[in-house]
Design a protein around this motif. Sequence first.
Motif, short mmCIF file in Angstrom:
data_model
loop_
_atom_site.label_atom_id
_atom_site.label_comp_id
_atom_site.label_asym_id
_atom_site.label_seq_id
_atom_site.Cartn_x
_atom_site.Cartn_y
_atom_site.Cartn_z
N LYS A 176 0.82 -1.22 0.00
CA LYS A 176 0.00 0.00 0.00
C LYS A 176 0.86 1.27 0.00
CE LYS A 176 -3.85 -2.30 2.34
NZ LYS A 176 -4.52 -2.56 1.05
N ILE A 177 1.81 1.29 -0.92
CA ILE A 177 2.68 2.46 -1.06
C ILE A 177 2.60 2.99 -2.49
CG2 ILE A 177 5.08 3.24 -1.13
CD1 ILE A 177 5.68 1.48 1.22
N PHE A 178 2.39 4.30 -2.60
CA PHE A 178 2.38 4.97 -3.90
C PHE A 178 3.70 5.69 -4.06
CE2 PHE A 178 1.71 8.61 -6.67
CZ PHE A 178 1.02 8.07 -7.73
N SER A 179 4.40 5.41 -5.17
CA SER A 179 5.68 6.06 -5.45
C SER A 179 5.51 6.98 -6.65
CB SER A 179 6.76 5.01 -5.76
OG SER A 179 6.95 4.15 -4.65
N TRP A 180 5.82 8.24 -6.47
CA TRP A 180 5.62 9.24 -7.52
C TRP A 180 6.59 9.05 -8.69
CZ3 TRP A 180 1.78 12.52 -8.39
CH2 TRP A 180 0.91 12.83 -7.34
N GLY A 181 6.07 9.29 -9.89
CA GLY A 181 6.89 9.17 -11.08
C GLY A 181 8.03 10.16 -11.12
N TRP A 182 7.83 11.36 -10.56
CA TRP A 182 8.89 12.37 -10.59
C TRP A 182 10.12 11.94 -9.79
CZ3 TRP A 182 9.96 13.81 -5.67
CH2 TRP A 182 8.92 13.87 -4.72
N ALA A 183 9.96 10.96 -8.92
CA ALA A 183 11.07 10.52 -8.08
C ALA A 183 11.77 9.27 -8.63
CB ALA A 183 10.58 10.23 -6.67
N GLN A 184 11.30 8.75 -9.76
CA GLN A 184 11.83 7.50 -10.30
C GLN A 184 12.87 7.78 -11.39
OE1 GLN A 184 10.82 4.80 -8.64
NE2 GLN A 184 9.52 6.23 -7.50
N ASN A 185 14.13 7.61 -11.07
CA ASN A 185 15.20 7.86 -12.04
C ASN A 185 15.19 6.87 -13.20
OD1 ASN A 185 16.21 10.07 -10.59
ND2 ASN A 185 17.52 8.76 -9.32
N SER A 232 -4.14 4.54 0.45
CA SER A 232 -5.09 3.59 -0.12
C SER A 232 -5.11 3.71 -1.64
CB SER A 232 -6.49 3.87 0.43
OG SER A 232 -6.94 5.15 -0.03
N MET A 233 -5.76 2.77 -2.30
CA MET A 233 -5.91 2.84 -3.75
C MET A 233 -6.73 4.08 -4.13
SD MET A 233 -5.25 1.46 -6.71
CE MET A 233 -4.90 -0.31 -6.55
N GLU A 234 -7.69 4.42 -3.31
CA GLU A 234 -8.50 5.61 -3.57
C GLU A 234 -7.63 6.87 -3.55
OE1 GLU A 234 -12.45 7.98 -1.83
OE2 GLU A 234 -11.74 6.15 -0.88
N ASP A 235 -6.69 6.92 -2.62
CA ASP A 235 -5.77 8.05 -2.57
C ASP A 235 -4.94 8.12 -3.85
OD1 ASP A 235 -6.49 8.88 0.02
OD2 ASP A 235 -5.11 7.43 0.93
N ALA A 290 -4.54 16.55 -19.45
CA ALA A 290 -4.48 15.30 -20.21
C ALA A 290 -5.88 14.79 -20.55
CB ALA A 290 -3.73 14.24 -19.40
N ALA A 291 -5.95 13.97 -21.57
CA ALA A 291 -7.24 13.45 -22.03
C ALA A 291 -7.83 12.44 -21.06
CB ALA A 291 -7.11 12.82 -23.42
N SER A 292 -6.97 11.70 -20.36
CA SER A 292 -7.49 10.67 -19.47
C SER A 292 -6.42 10.16 -18.52
CB SER A 292 -8.04 9.49 -20.29
OG SER A 292 -8.75 8.58 -19.47
N VAL A 293 -6.83 9.26 -17.64
CA VAL A 293 -5.92 8.54 -16.73
C VAL A 293 -6.12 7.06 -16.99
CG1 VAL A 293 -5.49 7.87 -14.34
CG2 VAL A 293 -5.86 10.28 -14.90
N TYR A 294 -5.02 6.33 -17.07
CA TYR A 294 -5.11 4.88 -17.22
C TYR A 294 -4.31 4.22 -16.10
CZ TYR A 294 -4.92 0.17 -19.08
OH TYR A 294 -5.05 -1.19 -19.23
N ARG A 295 -4.86 3.13 -15.57
CA ARG A 295 -4.19 2.34 -14.55
C ARG A 295 -3.91 0.96 -15.11
NH1 ARG A 295 -7.29 0.10 -9.28
NH2 ARG A 295 -8.20 -1.14 -10.96
N GLY A 296 -2.64 0.64 -15.29
CA GLY A 296 -2.26 -0.66 -15.83
C GLY A 296 -1.61 -1.52 -14.76
N ARG A 297 -2.02 -2.76 -14.69
CA ARG A 297 -1.52 -3.66 -13.64
C ARG A 297 -0.36 -4.52 -14.13
NH1 ARG A 297 -5.19 -7.72 -9.84
NH2 ARG A 297 -3.47 -8.46 -8.54
N VAL A 298 0.65 -4.63 -13.27
CA VAL A 298 1.78 -5.54 -13.49
C VAL A 298 2.03 -6.23 -12.16
CG1 VAL A 298 4.19 -5.78 -14.13
CG2 VAL A 298 2.80 -4.04 -15.24
N GLY A 299 1.56 -7.46 -12.02
CA GLY A 299 1.68 -8.16 -10.75
C GLY A 299 0.88 -7.47 -9.67
N SER A 300 1.53 -7.15 -8.56
CA SER A 300 0.84 -6.47 -7.47
C SER A 300 0.96 -4.94 -7.58
CB SER A 300 1.41 -6.91 -6.11
OG SER A 300 2.77 -6.54 -6.00
N CYS A 301 1.58 -4.48 -8.66
CA CYS A 301 1.77 -3.04 -8.85
C CYS A 301 0.83 -2.49 -9.92
CB CYS A 301 3.21 -2.75 -9.25
SG CYS A 301 4.41 -3.07 -7.94
N TYR A 302 0.39 -1.27 -9.71
CA TYR A 302 -0.47 -0.57 -10.66
C TYR A 302 0.22 0.70 -11.13
CZ TYR A 302 -4.30 -3.60 -9.17
OH TYR A 302 -5.11 -4.69 -8.91
#
Length: 202
Positions: free
Chosen positions: A88-97, A130-133, A147-159
């Motif tokens: 249950k951890i969200f990691s921001w894209g701006w922090a991912q090198n 939470s996922m809602e957050d 942006a036109a939309s948001v998409y959530r794609g699943r890879v294993g236990s990560c979204y």
Amino acid sequence: MNTFTDFFRKIFHRPRQTTPSSQAMSFVAKAHEEMLAQHLQHAANWKYGKEKGWSADMEAGIIVFQFSGEQTGTTHFQVIGVYNEADKIFSWGWAQNSIPLSLRSHAVLAKQWGKTEQHPSFQTHSVQCSMEDAWNFAAVTRKLAGAASVYRGRVGSCYFFMTTDEVQIDVKSTTNVSPTTATVNNNPTQTHWAKGRQQNKW
């Protein structure tokens, strides 16, 4: 007393705790409402949420959706962040090198907004939530980026949460596709729209 508190905070590098304003929370709620409305519209027009699979090219910033039959949908995307359902951890894209800089600019907008609005969840590399957050983080990012939309794609236990541009539908028939929300390519020789696409507008 406040002087000593500030003194020790500087020594131990402990950031001052901030609380988002009511204005910021209203913005989040509005962004979430708009995102849901978009999802309903896209579901009706190009089967958003009914895809059988998806694949993404991180170098090109292109995502391809696979639908039933021969239909595919292609668009540009940027990474908002990744939610690990296991911890249950969200990691921001701006922090991912590991993510190209060109795919992090929308996430950076969210970070900047969080700083302006004093919303700590938008300024922290990883957030226990939470996922809602996570959906709320994505909704705000979409709204800020236009942006036109948001998409959530699943890879294993990560979204993976992503912002997307308008979707290009590659089909032989235009049945049930609205040109107001998706562009249609009826050229059967061009199976992948991304191959002929110019630089994205982001």
